[in-house]
Structures are given as structure tokens and as C-alpha cells.
Design an enzyme around this catalytic site. Structure first.
Site, PDB file in Angstrom:
ATOM      1  N   ILE A 102       2.318   3.404  -4.572  1.00  0.00           N
ATOM      2  CA  ILE A 102       1.354   4.518  -4.499  1.00  0.00           C
ATOM      3  C   ILE A 102       2.000   5.844  -4.078  1.00  0.00           C
ATOM      4  CG2 ILE A 102      -0.634   5.342  -3.141  1.00  0.00           C
ATOM      5  CD1 ILE A 102      -1.528   2.321  -3.161  1.00  0.00           C
ATOM      6  N   ASP A 103       2.813   5.799  -3.023  1.00  0.00           N
ATOM      7  CA  ASP A 103       3.331   7.053  -2.446  1.00  0.00           C
ATOM      8  C   ASP A 103       4.076   7.946  -3.443  1.00  0.00           C
ATOM      9  OD1 ASP A 103       4.091   5.447   0.745  1.00  0.00           O
ATOM     10  OD2 ASP A 103       2.210   6.049  -0.191  1.00  0.00           O
ATOM     11  N   HIS A 158       0.831  -1.192   0.000  1.00  0.00           N
ATOM     12  CA  HIS A 158       0.000   0.000   0.000  1.00  0.00           C
ATOM     13  C   HIS A 158       0.869   1.246   0.000  1.00  0.00           C
ATOM     14  CE1 HIS A 158       0.545  -2.538   3.370  1.00  0.00           C
ATOM     15  NE2 HIS A 158       1.070  -1.491   3.915  1.00  0.00           N
ATOM     16  N   CYS A 159       2.180   1.070  -0.205  1.00  0.00           N
ATOM     17  CA  CYS A 159       3.056   2.239  -0.095  1.00  0.00           C
ATOM     18  C   CYS A 159       3.841   2.473  -1.378  1.00  0.00           C
ATOM     19  CB  CYS A 159       4.021   2.040   1.062  1.00  0.00           C
ATOM     20  SG  CYS A 159       3.185   1.528   2.517  1.00  0.00           S
ATOM     21  N   ILE A 160       4.768   1.542  -1.674  1.00  0.00           N
ATOM     22  CA  ILE A 160       5.722   1.809  -2.748  1.00  0.00           C
ATOM     23  C   ILE A 160       5.060   2.051  -4.101  1.00  0.00           C
ATOM     24  CG2 ILE A 160       7.861   1.035  -3.813  1.00  0.00           C
ATOM     25  CD1 ILE A 160       7.977   1.665  -0.768  1.00  0.00           C
TER      26      ILE A 160
END
Ligand code: SAJ
Length: 432
Positions: A274-275, A270-272
Site C-alpha cells: 500500500i505505502d 498493511h504496508c508494502i
């Protein structure tokens, strides 16, 4: 402000955590373990009930930790957001996903901040933890809270401190991972630092909230770009007939100036994935085109298709079409030893195989079931017969529990996207 400092020193302050997911629950438990009274707030009644019953639903948080803190009355869970007014400090740990048009979806932050705005009072310290674009705290949170007439740095205090949770990491937890923090004013940073130091060993203060927001995005963009480079190395080594994994392992012997990243079936979590798009979105509003982020996204997003291509060509070498072939996917979680499916490339690989008419099976003891479209799928036992029955076995996520000898021994043909079979020499293995 004096009373708050006394409460911090005597650990009698009330800490509120809004959002009890993979960031909020570990943070709440760290404060509770430091004998600080914590109230977790969430909209999900299942989370609230689980905590009230002393049960953890986050893999990295042991249930006994939640149970102990609840039993001692140090951890409570609430759906009544009006109780935010009782909190001396409030950390916002809500999701920051992308919208369908791949723009920042700030709805979770906005909802949380409005709940805080309705209950804001003198002396409260508000800290945003959710990963977001540089400027969010001062451009969105600050004006919303100051609509109350209260002023940041005088009546209440506002900071940004990015979460650095690495799901499944056995060494680095919330307490022993240094925490970056930036305040709207020096006083905001000082107070937030004092509070976080109750739960975190090292707090690193930077000059502003925007700097702290940017630090986090550098960390994740760094990973996305370097993983994309490793993925492009796959394509280049493929053309050159060179083993990319051997190349990376050899380069990693360099004791300075190199840090290994590895190819894979695509970028999950849910991070790499998207962020970095939060950063490029913000820069677009400033008429700047963040080309590295765009290119990295393009390459990383192409990997599931690249894996399906490997499967197709491999089956072809066995005079088999994808259509009608049994394909067994091993490991569907987005990375090894976690039970999280978010953005997992395995889902896209399975979807593409189904479109080509393959008969798809999967095994992953961390993920007993999943949905593709409106169809339910269940993890099948990793048995010799299941392996032998498969025309192709695809290692998408290499969980530590996998018995590679068994898998290689009983598989006709393997596509290995993680170099998981590197210690098992057999000719019927295709590595990406
Ligand atoms: N991956 C590769 N090749 C690599 C490393 C990772 O293909 O060399 C893939 C993984 O399989 C996974 C994805 O990239 O699908 C993300 O991997 P990750 O290791 O970055 O894992 P996350 O997203 O769970 O956690 C990361 C944190 N990880 C590390 O620092 C090691 C960190 O960047 C953040 O604290 C966290 O995201 C976050 O919340 O931002």
C-alpha cells in the site's frame, strides 16, 4: 517551553497515543516501561476494554507488559478524546489504507487531527507516525492545527516520525529500532526527539517532515520493488528451466552489493502493498509517473494468479481438473509467524480456486477462522488424513511450526510458494 523540558527530564509529562494498533500499543508500552504516563486513545471499545483489563491483543506485545503498566497506573486507555488537552505530547498512529480507487484514504488521519485541533493548547508536541505521502504534515496537519490561531514552532510543536514496526520480528522492537524524525521547525524536532528518546534508543533527526515522510516511503518502496524483481525472476527462471531459489541463494553468497529477496505468492500486509502507492499518487499530482512503483505493483499483484496456474497445471499432470479437486492451503497469514490476514495473497488464491470449482480447505493455527465473501472458513487440523485426502497441498505461508517431513510424506502433490520444502527431497513437489 521550559516547563515541558523540565517535565521531559523528570519524566512527568503526559504522553497521548492516538490509535492503539500494531504501532500505537507497542509505542505506548515502551513509554510506560520508561515510567512515563501514557494515555492511549482509540475509537474501538474492545481495544480500550482489553487494555483496561491488562490484556494485549497485539501478538508482539506480551499481556504481562500491558498488565504491569496498567497496574502501575502508567498506562490508561480512553475513548474520551477531550482528554487530549491534558497531554503534553501526542503521537498519531492511525491506519493509512487505500480507498476503493487505490487513492490515499486520509480519513483516519483527518479524524485524529480534528480531535487534536479541538483540544490543542500551548506547549503541546504533536507527532504523526502513520505512513503517508510526502507533504502531509506540512500541507494537511499544519494548516488544520493552525486554524486554532496557534502557531507551530511557537505555541505548539509538530513533527513526523514514521513507524518502523516489523510484526513478528523477534529481534527488532520499537525500543531498539532507530527512529527517523523531522520537525516543522528545529525546535519542533528537538522537543519531539527529547520525548522519543525516553522510549527509543536512537532517534535520527532529518531536515524536514517531508524528508522523514520520504524516508519511510523509500524503505517500503525498496522492499516492494525488490520483491517484485524476485517474483519476475521466478517467471524468467521458469522459462529457462532454472531453480530460482538456488539462483538467489547462490547470489546471496556475494558478501557485498547484493541483498536477497525471495519470490512468494504475492505481497501481503498493511504496508508494502500500500505505502508505495501513496508516493506514486503524490507524484502524479506533480505530473511525474513513478514507473518502478507501478511495475512492481503489477508483478506482485500477478503472483496469486501465477500460483493458481501452477496448481491447475500440476493437477492436470495427475489427470485431475481443479473442479472437484480437494485443495489444502497451508498458511493463510500474510507472512510467516504472524496472525494478520490483511492483503494476504492466500485469500485471493482461495477465491480463485473456489471460482474454478475446487473444494478448498485451509490450515493455519495463527488464523483459526476467516471470511471469504459472506462464507465463514475454519482452519482444519494438519493431520495425515487431511493431507492424504487433498489432491493438492499449497504452501502459501511457511510458519515455523509446520512439520515439513510430515507434510511432504503424506501429500500427493505440493505447490510450494516459499521453498519451504527445500530440505525435503521428493519428486511430487512443484516450486514456484
Ligand atoms: N515478502 C516476499 N518476499 C520477500 C520479503 C517479503 O514475498 O523477500 C512478502 C511477505 O511474505 C509479505 C510482504 O512481502 O507478504 C511484506 O513483507 P515484510 O517483510 O515487508 O513485512 P511487513 O509488511 O510486516 O513489515 C514491513 C517491515 N519489514 C521489514 O523491514 C523486514 C518494514 O518494511 C516496515 O517497518 C513495515 O513493513 C511497515 O510498517 O511499513
Amino acid at each position: 517551553m521550559e516547563p515541558l523540558i523540565k517535565k521531559i527530564e523528570s519524566r512527568t509529562l503526559n504522553v497521548g497515543i492516538v490509535g492503539l494498533g500494531y504501532v500505537g500499543l507497542p509505542l505506548a508500552c515502551e513509554f510506560a516501561s520508561a515510567n512515563v504516563s501514557v494515555t492511549g486513545f482509540d475509537l474501538d471499545h474492545e481495544k480500550i476494554n482489553a487494555i483496561r483489563n491488562g490484556i494485549s491483543y497485539i501478538q508482539d506485545v506480551p499481556t504481562f507488559e500491558v498488565a504491569n503498566s496498567v497496574k502501575k497506573g502508567l498506562l490508561t486507555a480512553e475513548m474520551d478524546f477531550s482528554r487530549l488537552k491534558e497531554m503534553d505530547a501526542i503521537s498519531i498512529c492511525v491506519p493509512t489504507p487505500l480507498s476503493k480507487t487505490k487513492d490515499p484514504d486520509m480519513s483516519y488521519i483527518e479524524k485524529a487531527v480534528h480531535s487534536i485541533q479541538e483540544n490543542l493548547r500551548h506547549g503541546q508536541v504533536i507527532v504523526l507516525e502513520s505512513t503517508t505521502y510526502p507533504g502531509t504534515t506540512e500541507e494537511v496537519i499544519l494548516p488544520t492545527l493552525e486554524e486554532t490561531g496557534l502557531r507551530a514552532g511557537r505555541h505548539f510543536f509538530l513533527a513526523f516520525s514514521p513507524e518502523r514496526v516489523d510484526p513478528g520480528n523477534p529481534i527488532y522492537k520499537t525500543r531498539n529500532t532507530p527512529k527517523i524524525l523531522g520537525g516543522i521547525t528545529t525546535m519542533c524536532a528537538d522537543l519531539a526527539k527529547k520525548i522519543y528518546e525516553l522510549a527509543v534508543e536512537k532517534v535520527v533527526v532529518v531536515s524536514s517532515t517531508k524528508t522523514a515522510e520520504m524516508v519511510k516511503l523509500l524503505e517500503n518502496t525498496f522492499r516492494s520493488v525488490n520483491i517484485a524483481m524476485a517474483n519476475e525472476m521466478v517467471m524468467m527462471c521458469d522459462k529457462l528451466g532454472v531453480d530460482v531459489w538456488e539462483v538467489i541463494d547462490a547470489a546471496a553468497t556475494k558478501p557485498f552489493g547484493f541483498m536477497p529477496f525471495y519470490p512468494g505468492p504475492g505481497l501481503g500486509g498493511h504496508c508494502i502493498p500500500i505505502d508505495p502507492l501513496y508516493l506514486s499518487w503524490k507524484l502524479k499530482t506533480l505530473n511525474y509517473d513513478a514507473r518502478f512503483i507501478a511495475l512492481a505493483g503489477e508483478i506482485n499483484e500477478s503472483m496469486p494468479r501465477y500460483v493458481v496456474q501452477k496448481i491447475t497445471v500440476g493437477l492436470n499432470d495427475y489427470q485431475k481438473s481443479v473442479k472437484g479437486s480437494h485443495v489444502l492451503i497451508l498458511g493463510v497469514a500474510y507472512k510467516a509467524n504472524v496472525n494478520d490476514l490483511r492483503e494476504s495473497p492466500a485469500l485471493e488464491i482461495m477465491e480463485d480456486l473456489l471460482k474454478l470449482g475446487a473444494i478448498v480447505h485451509y490450515h493455519d493455527q495463527f488464523v483459526p477462522q476467516l471470511k471469504i465473501g459472506d462464507k465463514e472458513w475454519f482452519s482444519e487440523a494438519l493431520s495425515e488424513s487431511r493431507l492424504r485426502q487433498a489432491d493438492c497441498v499449497v504452501i502459501v505461508t511457511n510458519h515455523d511450526y509446520f512439520d515439513m517431513e510430515l507434510i511432504v510424506e503424506h501429500s500427493k502433490f505440493i505447490v510450494d510458494t516459499r521453498n519451504a520444502t527445500k530440505h525435503v527431497k521428493k519428486q511430487h513437489i512443484v516450486k514456484i
